[in-house]
Scaffold this motif. Structure first.
Motif, short mmCIF file in Angstrom:
data_model
loop_
_atom_site.label_atom_id
_atom_site.label_comp_id
_atom_site.label_asym_id
_atom_site.label_seq_id
_atom_site.Cartn_x
_atom_site.Cartn_y
_atom_site.Cartn_z
N GLU A 54 -26.12 14.13 12.26
CA GLU A 54 -26.77 15.19 11.48
C GLU A 54 -25.78 16.26 11.03
OE1 GLU A 54 -30.02 16.84 13.60
OE2 GLU A 54 -31.23 15.00 13.56
N ASP A 55 -24.77 16.53 11.83
CA ASP A 55 -23.82 17.60 11.50
C ASP A 55 -22.57 17.08 10.81
OD1 ASP A 55 -22.93 16.18 13.68
OD2 ASP A 55 -22.17 17.92 14.78
N SER A 56 -22.60 15.84 10.31
CA SER A 56 -21.42 15.24 9.68
C SER A 56 -21.71 14.87 8.23
CB SER A 56 -20.98 13.99 10.45
OG SER A 56 -20.67 14.31 11.79
N PRO A 57 -20.69 14.86 7.37
CA PRO A 57 -20.89 14.48 5.97
C PRO A 57 -21.16 12.98 5.85
CG PRO A 57 -18.56 14.76 6.41
CD PRO A 57 -19.29 15.21 7.65
N PRO A 58 -21.71 12.54 4.72
CA PRO A 58 -21.93 11.11 4.50
C PRO A 58 -20.60 10.35 4.52
CG PRO A 58 -23.10 12.42 2.86
CD PRO A 58 -22.18 13.35 3.59
N ILE A 59 -20.62 9.16 5.05
CA ILE A 59 -19.40 8.35 5.06
C ILE A 59 -19.20 7.70 3.69
CG2 ILE A 59 -19.49 7.90 7.53
CD1 ILE A 59 -20.64 5.12 6.90
N GLY A 60 -17.95 7.39 3.40
CA GLY A 60 -17.63 6.66 2.18
C GLY A 60 -17.18 5.26 2.53
N VAL A 61 -17.77 4.27 1.88
CA VAL A 61 -17.45 2.87 2.19
C VAL A 61 -17.02 2.18 0.91
CG1 VAL A 61 -18.26 0.74 3.25
CG2 VAL A 61 -19.23 2.93 3.98
N LYS A 62 -15.86 1.54 0.95
CA LYS A 62 -15.28 0.92 -0.23
C LYS A 62 -14.66 -0.41 0.14
CE LYS A 62 -13.92 5.58 -1.72
NZ LYS A 62 -14.51 6.25 -0.57
N ILE A 63 -14.48 -1.27 -0.85
CA ILE A 63 -13.81 -2.54 -0.59
C ILE A 63 -12.33 -2.27 -0.39
CG2 ILE A 63 -13.22 -3.20 -2.96
CD1 ILE A 63 -14.78 -5.54 -0.32
N SER A 64 -11.70 -3.05 0.44
CA SER A 64 -10.28 -2.87 0.74
C SER A 64 -9.62 -4.23 0.87
CB SER A 64 -10.12 -2.10 2.06
OG SER A 64 -8.78 -2.12 2.52
N PHE A 65 -8.35 -4.30 0.49
CA PHE A 65 -7.62 -5.52 0.80
C PHE A 65 -6.16 -5.20 1.04
CE2 PHE A 65 -6.55 -5.33 -3.64
CZ PHE A 65 -5.38 -6.05 -3.80
N ASP A 66 -5.50 -6.08 1.76
CA ASP A 66 -4.13 -5.83 2.20
C ASP A 66 -3.14 -6.02 1.06
OD1 ASP A 66 -5.01 -5.34 4.73
OD2 ASP A 66 -4.62 -7.35 5.48
N ASN A 67 -2.32 -5.01 0.86
CA ASN A 67 -1.25 -5.09 -0.12
C ASN A 67 0.00 -5.65 0.55
OD1 ASN A 67 0.51 -4.73 -2.23
ND2 ASN A 67 -0.13 -2.64 -2.68
N LYS A 68 0.59 -6.67 -0.04
CA LYS A 68 1.75 -7.32 0.55
C LYS A 68 3.02 -7.12 -0.29
CE LYS A 68 -1.29 -11.01 2.25
NZ LYS A 68 -1.57 -12.47 2.22
N VAL A 69 2.96 -6.21 -1.26
CA VAL A 69 4.07 -6.07 -2.21
C VAL A 69 4.59 -4.64 -2.20
CG1 VAL A 69 4.83 -6.46 -4.58
CG2 VAL A 69 2.90 -7.77 -3.67
N LEU A 70 5.92 -4.50 -2.07
CA LEU A 70 6.58 -3.20 -2.17
C LEU A 70 7.32 -3.09 -3.50
CD1 LEU A 70 8.11 -2.65 1.40
CD2 LEU A 70 5.99 -1.71 0.45
N PHE A 71 7.29 -1.89 -4.06
CA PHE A 71 7.95 -1.61 -5.34
C PHE A 71 9.23 -0.82 -5.08
CE2 PHE A 71 8.74 1.64 -8.57
CZ PHE A 71 8.92 0.86 -9.70
N PHE A 72 10.34 -1.28 -5.64
CA PHE A 72 11.62 -0.59 -5.55
C PHE A 72 12.03 -0.13 -6.95
CE2 PHE A 72 11.43 -3.12 -1.78
CZ PHE A 72 12.11 -2.40 -0.81
N GLY A 73 12.23 1.17 -7.12
CA GLY A 73 12.61 1.72 -8.42
C GLY A 73 14.03 2.23 -8.43
N ASN A 74 14.56 2.46 -9.63
CA ASN A 74 15.90 3.00 -9.84
C ASN A 74 16.99 2.10 -9.27
OD1 ASN A 74 17.51 5.09 -10.99
ND2 ASN A 74 17.94 5.88 -8.93
N LEU A 75 16.77 0.79 -9.32
CA LEU A 75 17.79 -0.15 -8.87
C LEU A 75 18.93 -0.20 -9.89
CD1 LEU A 75 15.42 -3.01 -7.71
CD2 LEU A 75 16.88 -1.66 -6.21
N PRO A 76 20.14 -0.56 -9.47
CA PRO A 76 21.25 -0.68 -10.41
C PRO A 76 20.92 -1.69 -11.52
CG PRO A 76 22.06 -0.74 -8.16
CD PRO A 76 20.56 -0.81 -8.08
N PRO A 77 21.42 -1.47 -12.74
CA PRO A 77 21.07 -2.36 -13.86
C PRO A 77 21.56 -3.79 -13.69
CG PRO A 77 22.79 -0.81 -14.48
CD PRO A 77 22.27 -0.35 -13.16
#
Length: 287
Positions: free
Chosen positions: A120-143
Motif C-alpha cells: 500500500e505504501d509503495s509505488p506501482p512496479i514496472g514490468v518490461k521484457i528483457s533479454f541478455d545483451n552479448k555484444v560490446l561496442f568499442f569506439g575511437n579505435l585506430p583507423p
C-alpha cells in the motif's frame, strides 16, 4: 538503528529462502545477486531459453522473493529463475529479473503485473521484457585496427568468452598525398589516376568502431567490468566502451511489445526492455 535494519533484512531474506525452498527453488548468492533456480529444470536448459525474461523495477528495497512469488505464480506457466540485484547493505537494489519457460508466459506476466501495487505504501512496479545483451561496442579505435588485432588486444587483457568481432569505419577525411606517400598510409581507399609526379585524392577513416560478440551475457558483463575501471587502450590509443545496441529478432515477440531501435526500447545495464504499447495491444489481449 542501522543494526536493527540489517537484522530485519537478514530475517526477511532467511524467510524468503525458506519459502523458495518450499516451492522448489534453490537459492545462491553470487556476484551481488540472489539467484533462485527451479531445481526441477537442468541449468543448461535454463540457460538455453531465450526471450522469456522480464525486468521488474520499482521494488521496495526490503521486499524479497516471498512477497513477489505469489504474484508470479498467478501468471501461470513455469518460473525458471529469479535474480535479485543486491547492494552492500543487504537490501535489494529496487529491481529483479524473472525468467519464464517461454516468451508467451513472459508477455502474460507483463500484462498481469505491470503497474501492480505490491504494498500500500509503495509505488506501482514496472514490468518490461528483457533479454541478455552479448555484444560490446568499442569506439575511437585506430583507423588501421582490424578485428583480429582488437580480439588479440582483449585476450592479452585476460578477456575471455569472445566468439566473434566485426569492424566498421568512422567518419572519412579527404586529402592529397604524393605517390610515394600513399604506400605509407596504413589503410584507406584511393581513387583517381596519377603518375609518380601527380597527386592522388584519397579518403580514409579517422577512427574505427568494433563490435565484440561474447558467448554469453555473463561473459560480456565480466569483460566490461574488467575493462571499465581503467583507461582502455587498443594499439596505444584510448578507446571508448559501452553496450552495443541490440535488437530482438522480428517475430519473436507479439506486436506492440517490441520495436527496433529506440522506439519502445530503453537500455539499462546491458538489458534492453520494451516500454509502452503492450497493455492495450489486441494481438496480446487475444492470447
Amino acid at each position: 538503528m542501522l543494526n536493527e535494519y540489517v537484522n530485519l533484512l537478514e530475517t526477511r531474506k532467511a524467510y524468503a529462502q525458506a519459502v523458495l525452498s518450499n516451492y522448489g527453488f534453490d537459492l545462491i548468492t553470487q556476484n551481488g545477486q540472489r539467484i533462485s533456480t527451479n531445481r526441477a529444470i537442468p541449468d543448461d536448459l535454463i540457460s538455453r531459453v531465450e526471450y522469456s525474461e522480464i525486468f521488474i523495477g520499482k521494488l521496495p528495497r526490503d521486499l524479497f522473493e516471498d512477497e513477489l512469488l505469489p504474484y508470479l505464480l498467478q501468471v501461470g506457466g513455469t518460473i525458471l529463475k529469479i535474480r535479485y540485484m543486491m547492494d552492500f547493505s543487504g537490501s535489494n537494489r529496487g529491481f529483479c529479473f524473472v525468467k519464464f519457460a517461454n516468451t508467451e508466459e513472459a508477455c502474460r506476466a507483463i500484462l498481469m503485473l505491470n503497474g501492480k501495487v505490491l504494498r500500500e505504501d509503495s509505488p506501482p512496479i514496472g514490468v518490461k521484457i528483457s533479454f541478455d545483451n552479448k555484444v560490446l561496442f568499442f569506439g575511437n579505435l585506430p583507423p588501421n585496427c582490424t578485428a583480429h588485432q582488437l580480439v588479440k588486444s582483449l585476450k592479452k587483457a585476460d578477456i575471455g568468452g569472445i566468439v566473434n568481432a566485426r569492424m566498421a569505419d568512422g567518419p572519412q577525411v579527404r586529402g592529397n598525398h604524393n605517390h610515394h606517400q600513399l604506400h605509407q598510409a596504413p589503410s584507406g581507399v584511393y581513387s583517381g589516376y596519377a603518375t609518380n609526379h601527380q597527386q592522388r585524392q584519397f579518403s580514409r577513416p579517422t577512427n574505427r568502431f568494433g563490435y565484440v560478440y561474447f558467448e554469453s551475457h555473463d561473459a560480456a558483463t565480466k569483460a566490461r567490468r574488467l575493462l571499465m575501471p581503467s583507461d582502455i587502450k587498443i594499439m596505444g590509443r584510448k578507446v571508448t566502451l559501452d553496450w552495443a545496441k541490440s535488437e530482438i529478432p522480428e517475430g519473436i515477440l507479439p506486436r506492440g511489445v517490441y520495436c527496433s531501435g529506440y522506439g519502445l526500447l530503453g537500455h539499462t545495464g546491458g538489458h534492453w526492455q520494451a516500454f509502452d504499447g503492450l497493455r492495450n495491444d489486441p494481438a496480446i489481449l487475444a492470447r
